[in-house]
Design a protein around this motif. Structure first.
Motif, PDB file in Angstrom:
ATOM      1  N   HIS A 319     -43.089 -39.278 -35.043  1.00  0.00           N
ATOM      2  CA  HIS A 319     -42.928 -37.917 -34.537  1.00  0.00           C
ATOM      3  C   HIS A 319     -43.069 -37.917 -33.015  1.00  0.00           C
ATOM      4  CE1 HIS A 319     -43.563 -33.587 -33.975  1.00  0.00           C
ATOM      5  NE2 HIS A 319     -43.024 -33.438 -35.186  1.00  0.00           N
ATOM      6  N   PRO A 320     -42.154 -37.288 -32.276  1.00  0.00           N
ATOM      7  CA  PRO A 320     -42.186 -37.339 -30.809  1.00  0.00           C
ATOM      8  C   PRO A 320     -43.394 -36.639 -30.199  1.00  0.00           C
ATOM      9  CG  PRO A 320     -40.533 -35.791 -31.564  1.00  0.00           C
ATOM     10  CD  PRO A 320     -41.007 -36.519 -32.780  1.00  0.00           C
ATOM     11  N   ILE A 321     -44.034 -35.735 -30.923  1.00  0.00           N
ATOM     12  CA  ILE A 321     -45.183 -35.007 -30.382  1.00  0.00           C
ATOM     13  C   ILE A 321     -46.490 -35.488 -31.024  1.00  0.00           C
ATOM     14  CG2 ILE A 321     -46.279 -32.738 -30.183  1.00  0.00           C
ATOM     15  CD1 ILE A 321     -43.562 -31.505 -29.912  1.00  0.00           C
ATOM     16  N   LEU A 322     -46.505 -35.607 -32.333  1.00  0.00           N
ATOM     17  CA  LEU A 322     -47.723 -36.022 -33.023  1.00  0.00           C
ATOM     18  C   LEU A 322     -48.004 -37.510 -32.841  1.00  0.00           C
ATOM     19  CD1 LEU A 322     -47.298 -33.999 -36.351  1.00  0.00           C
ATOM     20  CD2 LEU A 322     -48.634 -33.394 -34.328  1.00  0.00           C
ATOM     21  N   ALA A 350     -35.389 -15.459 -48.220  1.00  0.00           N
ATOM     22  CA  ALA A 350     -36.679 -15.693 -48.881  1.00  0.00           C
ATOM     23  C   ALA A 350     -37.852 -15.639 -47.914  1.00  0.00           C
ATOM     24  CB  ALA A 350     -36.659 -17.048 -49.602  1.00  0.00           C
ATOM     25  N   PHE A 351     -37.643 -16.003 -46.632  1.00  0.00           N
ATOM     26  CA  PHE A 351     -38.752 -16.030 -45.675  1.00  0.00           C
ATOM     27  C   PHE A 351     -38.220 -15.833 -44.271  1.00  0.00           C
ATOM     28  CE2 PHE A 351     -41.436 -18.297 -42.623  1.00  0.00           C
ATOM     29  CZ  PHE A 351     -42.689 -17.782 -42.906  1.00  0.00           C
ATOM     30  N   VAL A 352     -38.930 -15.024 -43.488  1.00  0.00           N
ATOM     31  CA  VAL A 352     -38.636 -14.830 -42.070  1.00  0.00           C
ATOM     32  C   VAL A 352     -39.972 -14.719 -41.351  1.00  0.00           C
ATOM     33  CG1 VAL A 352     -37.605 -13.356 -40.303  1.00  0.00           C
ATOM     34  CG2 VAL A 352     -36.468 -13.624 -42.506  1.00  0.00           C
ATOM     35  N   GLY A 353     -40.284 -15.676 -40.452  1.00  0.00           N
ATOM     36  CA  GLY A 353     -41.544 -15.600 -39.736  1.00  0.00           C
ATOM     37  C   GLY A 353     -41.929 -16.936 -39.130  1.00  0.00           C
ATOM     38  N   TRP A 354     -43.197 -17.039 -38.746  1.00  0.00           N
ATOM     39  CA  TRP A 354     -43.701 -18.262 -38.125  1.00  0.00           C
ATOM     40  C   TRP A 354     -44.208 -19.201 -39.215  1.00  0.00           C
ATOM     41  CZ3 TRP A 354     -43.738 -19.330 -32.854  1.00  0.00           C
ATOM     42  CH2 TRP A 354     -44.386 -20.519 -32.470  1.00  0.00           C
ATOM     43  N   LYS A 355     -43.827 -20.487 -39.128  1.00  0.00           N
ATOM     44  CA  LYS A 355     -44.206 -21.445 -40.160  1.00  0.00           C
ATOM     45  C   LYS A 355     -44.676 -22.746 -39.497  1.00  0.00           C
ATOM     46  CE  LYS A 355     -42.607 -23.333 -44.582  1.00  0.00           C
ATOM     47  NZ  LYS A 355     -43.681 -22.658 -45.368  1.00  0.00           N
ATOM     48  N   GLY A 356     -45.926 -22.786 -39.055  1.00  0.00           N
ATOM     49  CA  GLY A 356     -46.552 -23.983 -38.507  1.00  0.00           C
ATOM     50  C   GLY A 356     -45.728 -24.660 -37.440  1.00  0.00           C
ATOM     51  N   GLY A 357     -45.513 -25.988 -37.612  1.00  0.00           N
ATOM     52  CA  GLY A 357     -44.756 -26.766 -36.639  1.00  0.00           C
ATOM     53  C   GLY A 357     -43.280 -26.411 -36.569  1.00  0.00           C
ATOM     54  N   TYR A 358     -42.780 -25.688 -37.589  1.00  0.00           N
ATOM     55  CA  TYR A 358     -41.373 -25.259 -37.558  1.00  0.00           C
ATOM     56  C   TYR A 358     -41.156 -24.105 -36.563  1.00  0.00           C
ATOM     57  CZ  TYR A 358     -40.649 -27.869 -41.933  1.00  0.00           C
ATOM     58  OH  TYR A 358     -40.559 -28.851 -42.893  1.00  0.00           O
ATOM     59  N   GLY A 359     -42.229 -23.474 -36.144  1.00  0.00           N
ATOM     60  CA  GLY A 359     -42.087 -22.309 -35.270  1.00  0.00           C
ATOM     61  C   GLY A 359     -41.462 -21.148 -36.007  1.00  0.00           C
ATOM     62  N   ARG A 360     -40.607 -20.406 -35.317  1.00  0.00           N
ATOM     63  CA  ARG A 360     -39.906 -19.286 -35.971  1.00  0.00           C
ATOM     64  C   ARG A 360     -38.911 -19.866 -36.975  1.00  0.00           C
ATOM     65  NH1 ARG A 360     -40.152 -17.153 -30.573  1.00  0.00           N
ATOM     66  NH2 ARG A 360     -41.547 -15.340 -30.527  1.00  0.00           N
ATOM     67  N   THR A 401     -39.402 -23.291 -30.450  1.00  0.00           N
ATOM     68  CA  THR A 401     -40.730 -22.849 -30.876  1.00  0.00           C
ATOM     69  C   THR A 401     -41.331 -23.875 -31.834  1.00  0.00           C
ATOM     70  OG1 THR A 401     -39.701 -21.550 -32.635  1.00  0.00           O
ATOM     71  CG2 THR A 401     -40.174 -20.410 -30.581  1.00  0.00           C
ATOM     72  N   GLY A 402     -42.627 -23.871 -31.960  1.00  0.00           N
ATOM     73  CA  GLY A 402     -43.305 -24.835 -32.813  1.00  0.00           C
ATOM     74  C   GLY A 402     -43.394 -26.196 -32.136  1.00  0.00           C
ATOM     75  N   LEU A 403     -43.411 -27.269 -32.917  1.00  0.00           N
ATOM     76  CA  LEU A 403     -43.498 -28.629 -32.390  1.00  0.00           C
ATOM     77  C   LEU A 403     -42.096 -29.121 -32.048  1.00  0.00           C
ATOM     78  CD1 LEU A 403     -46.173 -30.147 -34.824  1.00  0.00           C
ATOM     79  CD2 LEU A 403     -46.509 -29.196 -32.523  1.00  0.00           C
ATOM     80  N   ALA A 404     -41.652 -28.850 -30.841  1.00  0.00           N
ATOM     81  CA  ALA A 404     -40.308 -29.242 -30.406  1.00  0.00           C
ATOM     82  C   ALA A 404     -40.368 -29.658 -28.943  1.00  0.00           C
ATOM     83  CB  ALA A 404     -39.324 -28.094 -30.588  1.00  0.00           C
ATOM     84  N   THR A 405     -39.637 -30.721 -28.595  1.00  0.00           N
ATOM     85  CA  THR A 405     -39.598 -31.197 -27.210  1.00  0.00           C
ATOM     86  C   THR A 405     -38.435 -30.613 -26.429  1.00  0.00           C
ATOM     87  OG1 THR A 405     -38.318 -33.124 -27.920  1.00  0.00           O
ATOM     88  CG2 THR A 405     -40.714 -33.363 -27.828  1.00  0.00           C
TER      89      THR A 405
END
Length: 476
Positions: A319-322, A350-360, A401-405
């Motif tokens: 993982h580039p960040i972890l 089914a889902f719209v929102g913030w989800k951990g490392g996925y961000g939005r 957003t989330g864990l992204a470079t």
């Protein structure tokens, strides 16, 4: 005996004699010699020339030759009869106004009715009087670019009437009479013609189709909706390939005002025939093959246009960040922030929102155990949880957003909860038409296909001997 002349007097008389002699010498150079009573050859030639010219003039212009002949007199005195011809009535909407003070303006992007009144130097009070009419307020406060408005402004500069199109078949004229506003609705009937347009791709499909009269919207339907799953229009299509479409055209007073959706289409690419037919099923219109199979695939491979794969599907990746090794259970598409993201298929949100490392994140449920996930969005679309959306609907925009470079879309494809590579998985086939729907479809498409074949038999009858020319055939 007169007194002797003085020296100054003699000198003055000699000067006058010299001046007179000089004048005679100059005139003798420019004037012909005086006629001395004898005719020379030159005189006879001039006389003959003038006589000939006089005779010709008398022959050409009868009035020079004397009294008018009996035939001419009879022609002039013959009685004349005036015949009145009955002409067809001109439609009310095409009749020229009683005054020539009409000025036609085309609405530009961002332009309002107030801006048009200001451009013509008309007072805003007059505009507000017109907008007191409920129908006029609805139509004139929502002007679209390209709409045309006509203003009747006589020499005194005061608005006498305003004319606009309420819809395709009605034109409204508002007249200012004193303190009153009078409304007159003019009927503008339309006719619909079913047209078969057929031609070759040539140097450009868009250019050839437009030249034949196909609208830009219809061309986009042909390439981006009907055949986008089966034909690569950048690589597969050659200049000699040909297409045929059946469309409904709406005409008004001899002018084409609108082209409807494509009802049927065929596209021959390197000898292989592709066909598509529009059919309304379960409340929505789709395109099907001749056997009733939907042309639209259940899923599109890339939910984002014009992107490159920055990271593929992998069971193990650092993982580039972890900084630790973990599975990359999706595909990353690098793109600029704000690039629209489309739903891969028809689905329920089914889902719209913030989800951990996925961000939005947005998760879609496509039924039959298929779900897709879209992560790292900068912002969402207008969809809400539980809403049904169609394939291609914009559900969000690329971000980081989330864990992204960097800005990209993380896309996952799951079957019964298990991650699958969206670039390699065998997509489920679409559901074909069955039963009564299939029978109705065949009856409808059979007529459209017969129209196309009839036109192509005429246009491409000599295709084996020479390249067929692009033509359009119309059936009223």
């Amino acid at each position: 005996m007169s007194a002797p002349e003085s020296r100054s007097g003699r000198r003055a008389r000699l000067d006058k004699l010299r001046e007179a002699a000089l004048h005679r010498k100059v005139l003798s150079r420019h004037l012909p010699a005086a006629f001395n009573g004898r005719w020379t050859r030159r005189h006879w030639a001039h006389a003959s020339l003038f006589a000939t010219l006089g005779a010709l003039l008398a022959a050409i212009v009868p009035g020079f030759s004397g009294p008018t002949s009996d035939v001419a007199q009879a022609a002039l005195s013959a009685p004349r009869t005036t015949l009145a011809l009955t002409l067809p009535a001109l439609p009310q909407s095409r009749r020229a106004p009683a005054t020539d003070h009409w000025q036609l303006l085309t609405v530009q992007p961002g332009q309002t009715l107030g801006a048009l009144f200001q451009q013509l130097g008309l007072p805003s009070a007059t505009m507000h009087r017109l907008l007191q009419q409920p129908d006029a307020r609805r139509a004139l406060t929502r002007l679209r670019p390209g709409a045309e408005l006509a203003f009747d402004i006589p020499r005194d500069g005061q608005l006498r009437a305003l004319r606009y199109d309420r819809d395709e078949t009605h034109r409204v004229e508002l007249s200012l009479v004193g303190e009153q506003v009078r409304e007159r609705v003019i009927e503008r009937p339309t006719t619909t013609r079913t047209v078969v347009i057929s031609g070759e791709v040539g140097r450009s499909l868009f250019w050839s189709a437009r030249k034949l009269g196909l609208s830009g919207k219809a061309i986009n339907q042909l390439t981006d909706e009907i055949f986008k799953y089966d034909i690569d229009f950048n690589e597969d299509v050659a200049a000699s390939d040909r297409f045929s479409v059946v469309v409904d055209q709406v005409w008004r007073e001899g002018e084409l005002i609108r082209t409807g959706d494509i009802q049927a289409a065929t596209f021959t690419v390197r000898g292989k025939l592709h066909s598509g037919f529009r059919f309304e099923h379960d409340g929505k219109a789709e395109y099907f093959t001749a056997d009733g199979t939907p042309l639209k695939k259940a899923f599109i491979r890339m939910p984002i246009p014009y992107a490159r794969i920055s990271s593929g599907f992998s069971r193990a990746r650092k993982h580039p960040i972890l900084g630790r090794v973990r599975a990359h259970q999706g595909v990353d598409y690098a793109a600029r922030s704000g690039t629209p993201i489309m739903a891969a298929g028809d689905a329920r949100v089914a889902f719209v929102g913030w989800k951990g490392g996925y961000g939005r994140t947005v998760i879609l449920d496509h039924g039959r155990g298929y779900t897709t996930l879209y992560g790292h969005m900068s912002r969402f679309g207008k969809e809400r949880v539980g809403q049904r959306i169609a394939q291609g609907t914009v559900i969000g925009y690329v971000g980081m957003t989330g864990l992204a470079t960097g800005p990209h879309l993380h896309y996952e494809f799951r079957i019964n909860g298990a991650h699958r590579n969206p670039l390699a998985v065998t997509m489920p086939p679409p559901e074909p038409l069955r039963g009564a729907a299939l029978a109705q479809f065949r009856a409808q498409t059979g007529q459209a296909l017969a129209q196309i074949r009839k036109v192509e038999d005429v246009i491409y009858a000599d295709a084996g001997t020479e390249a067929p020319k692009a033509k359009a055939a119309r059936r009223g």
